[in-house]
Design a protein around this motif. Sequence first.
Motif, mmCIF file in Angstrom:
data_model
loop_
_atom_site.group_PDB
_atom_site.id
_atom_site.type_symbol
_atom_site.label_atom_id
_atom_site.label_comp_id
_atom_site.label_asym_id
_atom_site.label_seq_id
_atom_site.Cartn_x
_atom_site.Cartn_y
_atom_site.Cartn_z
ATOM 1 N N UNK A 149 0.542 -1.369 -0.068
ATOM 2 C CA UNK A 149 -0.241 -0.125 0.088
ATOM 3 C C UNK A 149 0.944 1.289 0.062
ATOM 4 N N UNK A 150 2.019 1.163 -0.757
ATOM 5 C CA UNK A 150 2.579 2.399 -0.856
ATOM 6 C C UNK A 150 4.232 1.921 -0.957
ATOM 7 N N UNK A 151 5.163 2.909 -1.348
ATOM 8 C CA UNK A 151 6.656 2.837 -1.251
ATOM 9 C C UNK A 151 6.892 4.275 -1.357
ATOM 10 N N UNK A 152 8.112 4.521 -0.479
ATOM 11 C CA UNK A 152 8.594 5.917 -0.752
ATOM 12 C C UNK A 152 9.832 6.039 -1.522
ATOM 13 N N UNK A 153 10.357 5.004 -2.170
ATOM 14 C CA UNK A 153 11.392 5.022 -2.803
ATOM 15 C C UNK A 153 12.882 5.046 -1.922
ATOM 16 N N UNK A 268 -5.710 -1.147 -3.246
ATOM 17 C CA UNK A 268 -4.450 -1.205 -2.695
ATOM 18 C C UNK A 268 -3.216 -0.972 -3.526
ATOM 19 N N UNK A 269 -3.447 -1.632 -4.867
ATOM 20 C CA UNK A 269 -2.357 -1.692 -5.673
ATOM 21 C C UNK A 269 -2.277 -0.249 -6.315
ATOM 22 N N UNK A 270 -3.448 0.522 -6.551
ATOM 23 C CA UNK A 270 -3.263 1.832 -6.961
ATOM 24 C C UNK A 270 -2.715 2.799 -6.226
ATOM 25 N N UNK A 271 -2.800 2.479 -4.882
ATOM 26 C CA UNK A 271 -2.340 3.421 -3.819
ATOM 27 C C UNK A 271 -0.861 3.078 -3.642
ATOM 28 N N UNK A 272 -0.480 1.865 -3.958
ATOM 29 C CA UNK A 272 0.953 1.290 -4.102
ATOM 30 C C UNK A 272 1.629 2.330 -4.795
ATOM 31 N N UNK A 273 1.227 2.453 -6.263
ATOM 32 C CA UNK A 273 1.704 3.325 -7.089
ATOM 33 C C UNK A 273 1.491 4.745 -6.905
#
Length: 364
Positions: A149-153, A268-273
């Motif tokens: 549900x997200x990634x900061x890099x 969730x995948x859309x929020x991950x991106x």
Amino acid sequence: MDRRSFLTKAALGTAATGLAAPALAQENPKITWRMTSSFPKSLATLWGNTQELGRRISEATNGNFTIQPFAAGELVGGLQAADAVADGTVEAAHTVGYYYWGKDPAWALGAAVPFGLSARGMNAWHYFGGGIDMYNAFMAKQKLFALPGGNTGTQMGGWFRKEINTLEDLKGLKMRIGGFAGKIVERLGVVPQQIAGGDIYAALEKGTIDAVEFTSPADDEKLGFVKVAPYYYYPGWWEGGPTVHFMFNLDKWNALPANYQSLLRSICQSIDANMLQQYDWNNPPALMRLMAEGAQLRPFSPEIMQACYETTNKVYDEIEATNPEFAKIWASIKDFRKQWYLWQQVAEYNYDTFMMVQQRKNTL
């Protein structure tokens, strides 16, 4: 069309319409959940994407499925979010797996581990390398079901009151550091502290800690670390691509209708991106503003980076020897890591390097 035929078809249409409403209601029952976050409201990207799940699922179900978000501390502390979901206090959480590594190091593998994968690498492993399923085989034993549900890099290496040039400078340093990166730096003399996001600034200001890592310029700027610890180091080698997860109580997840489960997976995948895109957009200007406020950028020295890498590998060897679940998931990540960084040396690295040279020459 004769009148009799028209009336017959119209009547059939009315009957079909009458049947559709209860069928739709059956498919979209009224469900209300609560979701606790590990993040304070001051962190617009992390907290904002906690809120985003509730907004999108409500829109997609015409308000039949609602997930109400609560910031860290409103229901439970930020570092107790997953526990609250597992014991059924709330139905869902937005949190990071490595916060709970002390229970079992395998918790961290779905999020980020030192010298692991970058954000794109993590996403490739999660969605196409079987990472989501492998992580959930472990999470099921914790009474949880988790979706990225997200990634900061890649994150920054943190804020320090003094310059850190050699391994000797690390000894005795009290540092807020998340995940089991603390286990690595502890072997190099650092005294790790695990403190929730909303409590970090006060600890740094009072001198309870000497350094802090959190995320990236966009968040760090809001927390004001530059005012009390001006040396801003990079890279955060322990978080090359940390995945934030939505975690759901396993029984509650299993009880959801299949269409709601499918919606949650997609959202969730859309929020991950969405989260990674926000950080990529917001970090460049935030870094420039921090530098204008007095932040002094410093890279970790090759000596420190190499020592951390070698120490990390020793810790992995120790854990793999005693923890089969960790060993299985880590083996999968390691296998892909070799391929990922081989590929990254070809097109991406060379293109990015050329463009970075142009930026330094001021020709962009």
